[in-house]
Design an enzyme around this catalytic site. Structure first.
Site, short mmCIF file in Angstrom:
data_model
loop_
_atom_site.label_atom_id
_atom_site.label_comp_id
_atom_site.label_asym_id
_atom_site.label_seq_id
_atom_site.Cartn_x
_atom_site.Cartn_y
_atom_site.Cartn_z
N HIS A 96 0.70 -1.09 -0.16
CA HIS A 96 0.00 0.09 0.04
C HIS A 96 0.87 1.20 0.10
CE1 HIS A 96 -2.83 3.17 1.21
NE2 HIS A 96 -3.77 2.06 0.75
N GLU A 168 -3.90 1.53 -7.87
CA GLU A 168 -4.22 2.66 -6.96
C GLU A 168 -3.43 3.94 -6.91
OE1 GLU A 168 -6.49 2.27 -2.89
OE2 GLU A 168 -4.29 2.19 -2.50
P1 PGA Z 1 -9.81 5.65 0.10
O1 PGA Z 1 -8.35 4.77 0.43
O2 PGA Z 1 -10.88 4.93 -0.23
O3 PGA Z 1 -10.23 6.61 1.22
O4 PGA Z 1 -9.21 6.66 -0.90
C1 PGA Z 1 -8.31 3.66 -0.28
C2 PGA Z 1 -6.96 3.02 -0.16
O5 PGA Z 1 -5.80 3.90 0.75
O6 PGA Z 1 -6.76 1.83 -0.06
#
Ligand code: PGA
Length: 258
Positions: A96, A168
């Site tokens: 992450h 992401e």
């Molecule tokens: P968010 O976080 O949905 O609040 O943008 C997603 C993540 O960081 O995995």
């Protein structure tokens, strides 16, 4: 039909009590969607053992937010993949961007963690994505190519082993968002970049059948449908919007109906 994935990343935002309470509230509400949607909740480590009791006999599954790559030994502060498997955890979020940023997590570490997860029957949820500077400098594709190559190098999938890969973009995470919006059109080519990287280590058949692509970054019940319009996107990694029961139920319904 491939399952859909709803993955809640609760980060360090819920206490153990609040985590158990939310799982107990959600279990009856999402029960009927459990056949169509993998319902995966990732609480903090301290909450995890208590949460295993809360999900027993329900459609809910548990994931951790990280793991170490060795089973046992002198690794102060780390968490063993063997222990996660023993308590009934089935998934682990890896790489992450918050761990990369605050704890110096590297692609090489993620690679070792993927291997450890697969060895212990834990399904890795691997996060890749560029930050805002990299995007502004035209380096987004290169960043993703490098992350994919380094995280997945020499990975082998056996039998039923699965990989979940989350595109992401760091700048689209709700805490980093500011005024920046992302569209499905931004996501599609990036998932293709990840796929191309995976073809270098896995067979076409393995990428098609055992790799699952999801999107993360400010997903909520209002935006989820946009991303699901893409054929490649099978679900979402959800942070902020996964802390509210009603929002979770709304998103799970959307996933079940796609
Ligand atoms: P968010 O976080 O949905 O609040 O943008 C997603 C993540 O960081 O995995």
């Amino acid at each position: 039909m491939k399952p859909r994935y709803f993955i809640a990343n609760w980060k360090m935002k819920l206490s153990p009590d609040a985590s158990v309470k939310l799982l107990k509230a959600l279990a009856p509400k999402v029960k009927k969607f459990g056949q169509k949607v993998e319902l995966i909740f990732c609480p903090g480590f301290v909450a995890l053992a208590g949460c295993t009791q809360a999900v027993k006999g329900t459609a809910l599954k548990l994931g951790a937010q990280d793991v170490f790559w060795v089973d046992k030994g002198s690794f102060t502060g780390e968490v063993s993949p063997l222990d996660l498997q023993t308590i009934g955890c089935q998934y682990v979020i890896l790489g992450h961007s918050e761990r990369r940023k605050h704890l110096g997590e590297t692609d090489a570490m993620v690679n070792k963690k993927i291997v450890a997860c697969l060895k212990h029957g834990l399904t890795p949820i691997v996060c890749v994505g560029e930050n805002w500077e990299q995007r502004q400098e035209g380096q987004a594709t290169l960043t993703l190519e490098q992350q994919t190559r380094n995280c997945f190098q020499n990975i082998m999938l056996k039998n039923q082993q699965q990989l979940i890969i989350c595109y992401e973009p760091v700048w689209a995470i709700s805490d980093n968002l500011g005024e920046r919006q992302i569209s499905a059109a931004d996501v599609e080519p990036m998932v293709e970049v990840i796929k191309q990287g995976l073809y270098e280590v896995l067979s076409v058949d393995q990428v098609e059948s055992s790799c699952h692509f999801i999107y993360g970054g400010s997903v909520d019940s209002g935006s989820l449908n946009n991303f699901l319009q893409l054929d490649t996107i099978e679900g979402g990694l959800v942070g902020a919007a996964s802390l509210e029961a009603e929002e979770v139920v709304a998103m799970v319904k959307i996933l079940a109906n796609r």
